[in-house]
Motif scaffolding. Structure first.
Motif, PDB file in Angstrom:
ATOM      1  N   LEU A  10       0.838  -1.203   0.000  1.00 24.02           N
ATOM      2  CA  LEU A  10       0.000   0.000   0.000  1.00 24.02           C
ATOM      3  C   LEU A  10       0.871   1.251   0.000  1.00 24.02           C
ATOM      4  CD1 LEU A  10      -2.764   1.384   0.265  1.00 24.02           C
ATOM      5  CD2 LEU A  10      -2.608   1.097   2.735  1.00 24.02           C
ATOM      6  N   LYS A  23       0.664   4.656  -2.114  1.00 27.50           N
ATOM      7  CA  LYS A  23       0.049   5.778  -1.406  1.00 27.50           C
ATOM      8  C   LYS A  23       1.069   6.403  -0.475  1.00 27.50           C
ATOM      9  CE  LYS A  23      -4.264   6.637   1.070  1.00 27.50           C
ATOM     10  NZ  LYS A  23      -3.859   7.407   2.221  1.00 27.50           N
ATOM     11  N   ILE A  79      -0.025   7.211   4.907  1.00 27.85           N
ATOM     12  CA  ILE A  79      -0.906   6.138   5.381  1.00 27.85           C
ATOM     13  C   ILE A  79      -1.488   6.538   6.731  1.00 27.85           C
ATOM     14  CG2 ILE A  79      -1.046   3.701   5.949  1.00 27.85           C
ATOM     15  CD1 ILE A  79       0.428   3.224   3.593  1.00 27.85           C
ATOM     16  N   ASP A 104      -6.469   3.713   7.040  1.00 29.70           N
ATOM     17  CA  ASP A 104      -5.932   2.807   6.022  1.00 29.70           C
ATOM     18  C   ASP A 104      -5.472   1.506   6.679  1.00 29.70           C
ATOM     19  OD1 ASP A 104      -6.167   4.563   3.772  1.00 29.70           O
ATOM     20  OD2 ASP A 104      -4.475   5.699   4.546  1.00 29.70           O
ATOM     21  N   GLN A 154      -7.448   6.113  -0.472  1.00 30.52           N
ATOM     22  CA  GLN A 154      -7.924   4.806  -0.910  1.00 30.52           C
ATOM     23  C   GLN A 154      -9.428   4.874  -1.170  1.00 30.52           C
ATOM     24  OE1 GLN A 154      -5.936   1.143   0.231  1.00 30.52           O
ATOM     25  NE2 GLN A 154      -6.084   1.979   2.283  1.00 30.52           N
ATOM     26  N   THR A 189      -6.168   2.072  -3.876  1.00 27.21           N
ATOM     27  CA  THR A 189      -5.975   3.475  -4.269  1.00 27.21           C
ATOM     28  C   THR A 189      -6.600   3.747  -5.642  1.00 27.21           C
ATOM     29  OG1 THR A 189      -3.793   2.736  -4.955  1.00 27.21           O
ATOM     30  CG2 THR A 189      -3.890   4.059  -2.961  1.00 27.21           C
TER      31      THR A 189
END
Ligand code: KIV
Ligand code: ZN
Length: 517
Positions: A367, A371, A374, A378, A464, A485
Motif C-alpha cells: 500500500l 500511497k 498512510i 488505512d 484509498q 488506491t
C-alpha cells in the motif's frame, strides 16, 4: 449528596439481529473476529446467533461461546424443545452461558402467525423457560411485538415468565412502531404493574423503521430499563436496530439527563468496531451517520471552523478521540519499518494475537508503494480486509482497463479460480461495467447487481477508494467490499469478494425457515 447509580447493560445483537440485515451474512470466522472486538469494546452480553436456524449458526455460537470470556454469550431460541436443546448445547462451553427465549404476544401475531390462544402462548413460554432453566441459569425472555400487545395480557405474560425463572425481560418494538413517549411509558407501566417486576432486569429492543430506535431506547432507560439491545452501526432487519454507538454516546454525553445510570463500554473502541463490521459485512457506513460517519466530526462552514479552532466545544459535543477517531493523523509511510508498524497497531488497540504480522506488514508495504501518506483508517481497513474472511475460491490477480472518450471502454481481467488462472476481456458501458462483465464471464455467472457505491477512506486525491456492492442470486443476497488506491481496482475487488461470499452462502445455506413458536 451522591446519587446511587445503576449500570445499563449493553446487549449486542450484531451477530444475530444484525446479521438479518440484507446481505450481512457472516462466516463463522468472521463472527469470531467481531465477537472478540465486542469483548474488547466491553459489551455486557453478546447474542451470538440463533443455534436452531442452521448448523452454521450453531457452530458460530459455539465458537464465540468458547472464545469469549467476559460477556454473557446467548443463543436465541423459540419455545420449541429442539430449539432450546440446540441453544443450550451451543453455549455449553461459555464461561457465562445464557439462553434467550422468545414468543410473540400481540393478538395480531397470535391469530395470524402462531394460530395460538393467549393461554397457549403463556404455557409455551413458561414451559420453555422451566426446561431451559434446568441447564442454564441465565434466561432472557422476549415478548415479540410487545409494543403492539394488549397491556394487561403483556403484564400477565411477563409475571408468569418471571415465576418460571426468567431474569431478564425484553420488550421488543419489533416493527419500529412505537413513539418515545409511548415506549417509555410502557416500560414504566410494566415495571410498576408486573408481579415480581421489580426484581428483574428490564430490557429495550427497538427497531428503526421510523428512525426512532435510539430515541425509544433512551426513553426506556429514563423509565427504568437497565438493558439496551443494539447493534454496531445499527445494522439489522429492514431499517435496522438501535445503533450501539449512538445510544452509548447519548448516555455518556448527556449524563446530566441520565444521572442514575452508567455504561461500561470502552468508547474508544467504537470506531474500530464500526469499521471492522463495515469491512466484514460490506455494508458502508453512511457519511452522515452520527458518531462514526466520515462527516460526524467534520466542520464545513467557515464560521464553525473558526469556532472549533478557537475552542472545540463551540461546535463539538463529543471529542473524536473519545470514540477512537484519531482525527486522520498521518502515521506511517513508505520508509516506515516493521517496528513502527507494530507500534502503531498497538496504539490503535489491535490485538496482535489476531494478526498475521508478516502478511499484514507485506500488505502495508504494498500500500505504501501506491500511497504516500498512510492514515490509521488505512491500517484498520487493511487489517479488517484480512480478518476472518471466507476462504476465497476466486482471486483477482490483475486488471487493466482501456478508456478513451471516443471508444467503448474495455477491461482485461486475470482471475485465479481454484488455483488455475484465466484471462478475459470485455467491453462495457463504462470501465466498472466492463470489469464486472469480464469477471462474470470468467466465473460463469452474472448475479444481479443490486447496489454499488464508492467512497474515499480519507481525504486527498490519492486516498484509498472503498467500493461496496450488493449482489443477489436465487434469493441469496451478499455484500462485497474492496479497498484500493485505484477505484476501478477497488470495485473489482468488491465484486470478487461478493462472488466469494455468494459461493460460501450457497454451500452453507440456512437450513430451516424460522417460523412458528
Ligand atoms: O425484534 C424482535 O422482536 C426480536 C426478538 C426475537 C427479540 O428480534
Ligand atoms: Zn429484533
Amino acid at each position: 449528596m451522591t446519587t446511587k447509580t445503576e449500570q445499563v447493560k449493553i446487549f449486542d445483537t450484531t451477530l444475530r439481529d444484525g446479521e438479518q440485515s440484507p446481505g450481512a451474512t457472516m462466516t463463522v470466522d468472521e463472527k469470531l473476529v467481531i465477537a472478540r472486538q465486542l469483548e474488547k469494546l466491553g459489551v455486557d452480553v453478546i447474542e451470538a446467533g440463533f443455534a436452531a436456524a442452521s448448523d452454521g449458526d450453531a457452530a458460530a455460537v459455539a465458537r464465540v461461546a468458547e472464545a469469549v470470556r467476559g460477556p454473557v454469550v446467548l443463543s436465541l431460541s423459540r419455545t420449541k424443545e429442539s430449539d432450546i436443546e440446540r441453544a443450550i448445547r451451543s453455549v455449553e462451553k461459555a464461561r457465562r452461558p445464557g439462553v434467550h427465549i422468545f414468543i410473540a404476544t400481540s393478538d395480531l401475531h397470535l391469530q395470524r402467525k402462531l394460530m395460538m390462544s393467549r393461554e397457549e402462548v403463556v404455557d409455551a413460554a413458561c414451559w420453555a423457560i422451566e426446561f431451559a432453566k434446568r441447564h442454564v441459569d441465565y434466561i432472557e425472555f422476549s415478548a415479540e411485538d410487545a409494543s403492539r400487545s394488549e397491556r394487561d395480557y403483556l403484564t400477565h405474560v411477563f409475571a408468569e415468565v418471571i415465576k418460571a425463572g426468567a431474569g431478564t425481560l425484553n420488550v421488543p418494538d419489533t416493527t419500529g412502531y412505537a413513539m418515545p413517549s409511548e415506549f417509555g411509558e410502557l416500560i414504566r407501566h410494566l415495571i410498576e404493574n408486573t408481579e415480581g417486576g421489580r426484581g428483574v432486569t428490564w430490557s429495550a429492543h427497538c427497531h428503526n423503521d421510523l428512525g426512532l430506535a435510539v430515541a425509544n431506547s433512551l426513553a426506556a432507560v429514563r423509565n427504568g430499563a437497565r438493558q439496551v439491545e443494539c447493534t454496531i452501526n445499527g445494522i439489522g432487519e429492514r431499517a435496522g436496530n438501535t445503533s450501539l454507538e449512538e445510544v452509548v454516546m447519548a448516555l455518556k454525553t448527556r449524563a446530566d439527563v441520565f444521572p442514575d445510570v452508567t455504561v461500561g463500554v470502552h468508547t474508544e473502541q467504537i470506531y474500530p468496531s464500526s469499521r471492522l463490521l463495515s469491512q466484514i459485512t460490506g455494508i458502508a457506513i453512511p457519511i452522515n451517520k452520527p458518531v462514526v460517519g466520515a462527516n460526524a466530526f467534520a466542520h464545513e462552514a467557515g464560521i464553525h471552523q473558526d469556532g472549533v479552532l478557537k475552542d472545540k466545544s463551540t461546535y463539538e459535543i463529543m471529542r473524536p478521540e473519545s470514540v477512537g477517531i484519531e482525527s486522520n493523523r498521518l502515521v506511517l509511510g513508505k520508509h516506515s519499518g516493521r517496528h513502527a508498524f507494530v507500534e502503531r497497531l498497538k496504539v490503535l488497540g489491535v490485538d496482535l494475537a489476531d494478526v498475521d504480522i508478516v502478511k499484514a506488514f507485506d500488505r502495508f508495504k504494498a500500500l505504501a508503494d501506491r500511497k504516500k501518506n498512510i492514515y490509521d483508517e488505512d491500517i484498520l481497513a487493511l487489517l479488517a480486509e484480512e480478518s476472518g474472511r471466507a476462504p476465497d475460491r476466486y482471486e483477482l490477480i490483475d486488471l487493466s482497463v482501456q478508456h478513451q472518450a471516443t471508444h467503448v471502454p474495455q477491461a482485461t481481467v486475470r482471475l485465479r479460480i481454484d488455483g488455475s488462472e484465466q484471462v478475459q476481456s470485455e467491453n462495457g458501458d463504462g470501465m466498472v461495467d466492463a470489469c464486472f462483465k469480464a469477471i462474470s464471464a470468467i466465473v460463469g455467472q452474472a448475479p444481479k447487481l443490486d447496489r454499488y457505491q464508492v467512497t474515499a477512506i480519507t481525504g486527498e486525491s490519492e486516498a484509498q477508494g472503498e467500493a461496496t456492492c450488493s449482489i443477489s442470486d436465487e434469493g441469496i443476497r451478499v455484500n462485497g467490499k474492496g479497498v484500493h488506491t485505484d477505484v476501478i481496482m477497488a470495485s473489482a475487488l468488491a465484486y470478487v469478494n461478493a462472488l466469494n461470499k455468494l459461493e460460501y452462502r450457497r454451500r452453507h445455506q440456512k437450513q430451516v425457515r424460522v417460523e412458528g413458536p
